[in-house]
Design a protein around this motif. Sequence first.
Motif, PDB file in Angstrom:
ATOM      1  N   GLN A  50       0.863  -1.256  -0.009  1.00 19.14           N
ATOM      2  CA  GLN A  50       0.133  -0.018   0.026  1.00 19.14           C
ATOM      3  C   GLN A  50       0.822   1.105   0.073  1.00 19.14           C
ATOM      4  N   HIS A  51       1.938   1.290   0.962  1.00 18.23           N
ATOM      5  CA  HIS A  51       3.077   2.217   0.631  1.00 18.23           C
ATOM      6  C   HIS A  51       3.493   2.609  -0.722  1.00 18.23           C
ATOM      7  N   LEU A  52       3.708   1.586  -1.327  1.00 15.72           N
ATOM      8  CA  LEU A  52       4.322   1.495  -2.673  1.00 15.72           C
ATOM      9  C   LEU A  52       3.376   2.408  -3.630  1.00 15.72           C
ATOM     10  N   LEU A  53       1.940   1.741  -3.419  1.00 18.83           N
ATOM     11  CA  LEU A  53       0.960   2.266  -4.216  1.00 18.83           C
ATOM     12  C   LEU A  53       0.975   3.724  -4.259  1.00 18.83           C
ATOM     13  N   TYR A  54       0.621   4.179  -2.753  1.00 15.85           N
ATOM     14  CA  TYR A  54       0.541   5.586  -2.334  1.00 15.85           C
ATOM     15  C   TYR A  54       1.764   6.451  -2.885  1.00 15.85           C
ATOM     16  N   ALA A  55       3.086   5.822  -2.796  1.00 13.37           N
ATOM     17  CA  ALA A  55       4.319   6.698  -3.267  1.00 13.37           C
ATOM     18  C   ALA A  55       4.393   6.956  -4.702  1.00 13.37           C
ATOM     19  N   GLU A  56       3.832   5.710  -5.232  1.00 12.64           N
ATOM     20  CA  GLU A  56       4.051   5.649  -7.026  1.00 12.64           C
ATOM     21  C   GLU A  56       2.919   6.597  -7.526  1.00 12.64           C
ATOM     22  N   ASN A  57       1.651   6.583  -6.979  1.00  8.37           N
ATOM     23  CA  ASN A  57       0.673   7.431  -7.260  1.00  8.37           C
ATOM     24  C   ASN A  57       0.524   7.646  -8.578  1.00  8.37           C
ATOM     25  N   GLN A  58       0.101   6.449  -9.181  1.00 10.40           N
ATOM     26  CA  GLN A  58      -0.047   6.115 -10.798  1.00 10.40           C
ATOM     27  C   GLN A  58      -1.370   5.294 -10.793  1.00 10.40           C
ATOM     28  N   ARG A  59      -1.514   4.453  -9.974  1.00  5.66           N
ATOM     29  CA  ARG A  59      -2.701   3.494 -10.225  1.00  5.66           C
ATOM     30  C   ARG A  59      -3.589   3.379  -8.800  1.00  5.66           C
ATOM     31  N   GLY A  60      -4.590   2.708  -9.012  1.00  3.13           N
ATOM     32  CA  GLY A  60      -5.628   2.595  -7.791  1.00  3.13           C
ATOM     33  C   GLY A  60      -5.742   1.085  -7.863  1.00  3.13           C
ATOM     34  N   LYS A 254       3.758  -4.885  -9.821  1.00  5.67           N
ATOM     35  CA  LYS A 254       5.319  -4.462 -10.048  1.00  5.67           C
ATOM     36  C   LYS A 254       5.301  -2.681  -9.833  1.00  5.67           C
ATOM     37  N   MET A 255       5.061  -2.346  -8.704  1.00  6.17           N
ATOM     38  CA  MET A 255       5.167  -0.879  -8.229  1.00  6.17           C
ATOM     39  C   MET A 255       6.550  -0.577  -7.840  1.00  6.17           C
ATOM     40  N   HIS A 256       6.911   0.687  -7.895  1.00  4.21           N
ATOM     41  CA  HIS A 256       8.100   1.315  -7.787  1.00  4.21           C
ATOM     42  C   HIS A 256       8.105   2.504  -7.339  1.00  4.21           C
ATOM     43  N   TYR A 257       9.013   2.827  -6.143  1.00  4.14           N
ATOM     44  CA  TYR A 257       8.991   4.315  -5.657  1.00  4.14           C
ATOM     45  C   TYR A 257       9.529   5.160  -6.747  1.00  4.14           C
ATOM     46  N   PRO A 258       8.939   6.489  -6.780  1.00  2.77           N
ATOM     47  CA  PRO A 258       9.213   7.326  -7.739  1.00  2.77           C
ATOM     48  C   PRO A 258      10.692   7.674  -7.694  1.00  2.77           C
ATOM     49  N   LYS A 259      11.268   7.857  -8.704  1.00  3.95           N
ATOM     50  CA  LYS A 259      12.732   8.497  -8.757  1.00  3.95           C
ATOM     51  C   LYS A 259      12.623   9.679  -7.961  1.00  3.95           C
ATOM     52  N   PRO A 260      13.764   9.924  -7.161  1.00  4.39           N
ATOM     53  CA  PRO A 260      14.008  11.394  -6.498  1.00  4.39           C
ATOM     54  C   PRO A 260      13.872  12.406  -7.631  1.00  4.39           C
ATOM     55  N   ILE A 261      13.350  13.610  -7.258  1.00  7.86           N
ATOM     56  CA  ILE A 261      13.210  14.675  -8.417  1.00  7.86           C
ATOM     57  C   ILE A 261      14.559  15.410  -8.436  1.00  7.86           C
ATOM     58  N   ALA A 262      15.446  15.213  -7.464  1.00  3.44           N
ATOM     59  CA  ALA A 262      16.762  16.036  -7.675  1.00  3.44           C
ATOM     60  C   ALA A 262      17.741  14.905  -7.399  1.00  3.44           C
ATOM     61  N   ASP A 263      19.048  15.561  -7.723  1.00  2.00           N
ATOM     62  CA  ASP A 263      20.140  14.772  -7.471  1.00  2.00           C
ATOM     63  C   ASP A 263      20.533  14.766  -5.817  1.00  2.00           C
TER      64      ASP A 263
END
Length: 270
Positions: A50-60, A254-263
């Motif tokens: 669920q944490h992945l789903l929330y972080a990814e924020n692409q699907r429900g 196969k959810m993934h945490y989003p890539k960081p927005i900055a270096d």
Amino acid sequence: MSKLTDLVIVKPGSKLKLSSIDPDSDGGIKGKDAAAIKLQKNLDRLAVLQHLLYAENQRGVLIVLQGIDAGGKDGTIRNVMTGLNPQGCRVVSFKVPSELEKRHDYLWRVHKETPQTGEMVIFNRSHYEDVLVVRVHKLVPKQVWSRRYRAINDFERMLSDNGVKILKFFLYISKDEQKKRFEERIENPEKNWKFSQGDVEERKYWDDYAAAFEDAINTCSTSYAPWHVIPANRKWFRNLAVSSVIVEAMEEMKMHYPKPIADLSKIQFE
Ligand code: AMP
Ligand code: MG
């Protein structure tokens, strides 16, 4: 597909007869204690997913719970959804439509409640009531409800195409088990509130409900929104089976945490 999921999933095009399923089944799992350990593992994993789903924020994710009265919808929500973060999770109960809802098509109130991206939504009853209670009590003519299966499949396909993972569960108890649960609601003062005179009336339509459930399940179990028939006389098996199916389906996303927005390595604080 795991053995447990394979046991309960209704393959598209099936001609399932409820009489061929034993509501007492324990899926070959040796007892309550073994199941409790497996359930806890599932719940721990579900929290991560669920944490992945929330972080990814692409699907429900949309979980549909249906069952005859006292089938265990509330208990399933209490026991299986207990580890979820309330931020990102919602339960929606569908009751007799309000006056406003009655003035719209039957999917209007349902569509509004479907998951946003990142969200898990649990339907306690659903649009299926419109081919279940509505059919059994002839609230609309056959000509009207019989067209709804196609509309429901189209609706669910559209949701699926838009990134909603749909999992549907029919909690299947025996008529004897229902009687036992009603009696308990009458005997136990803390459960009195759950009993209604309507339950006695509805029980008389047991066979009509069974036929309506069979048609809904057979016509609307699809690759994109499968039905699962859960033997639900044993609550511990019900909880284990439902949680296993959800975990397996969410692993497959196969959810993934989003890539960081900055270096992040270059960030410096004062
Ligand atoms: P409960 O889930 O016990 O609170 O009861 C809710 C009641 O609302 C059940 O008797 C359902 O059959 C009924 N219900 C839910 N959706 C509909 C619908 N679309 N049309 C008629 N009755 C409904
Ligand atoms: Mg009720």
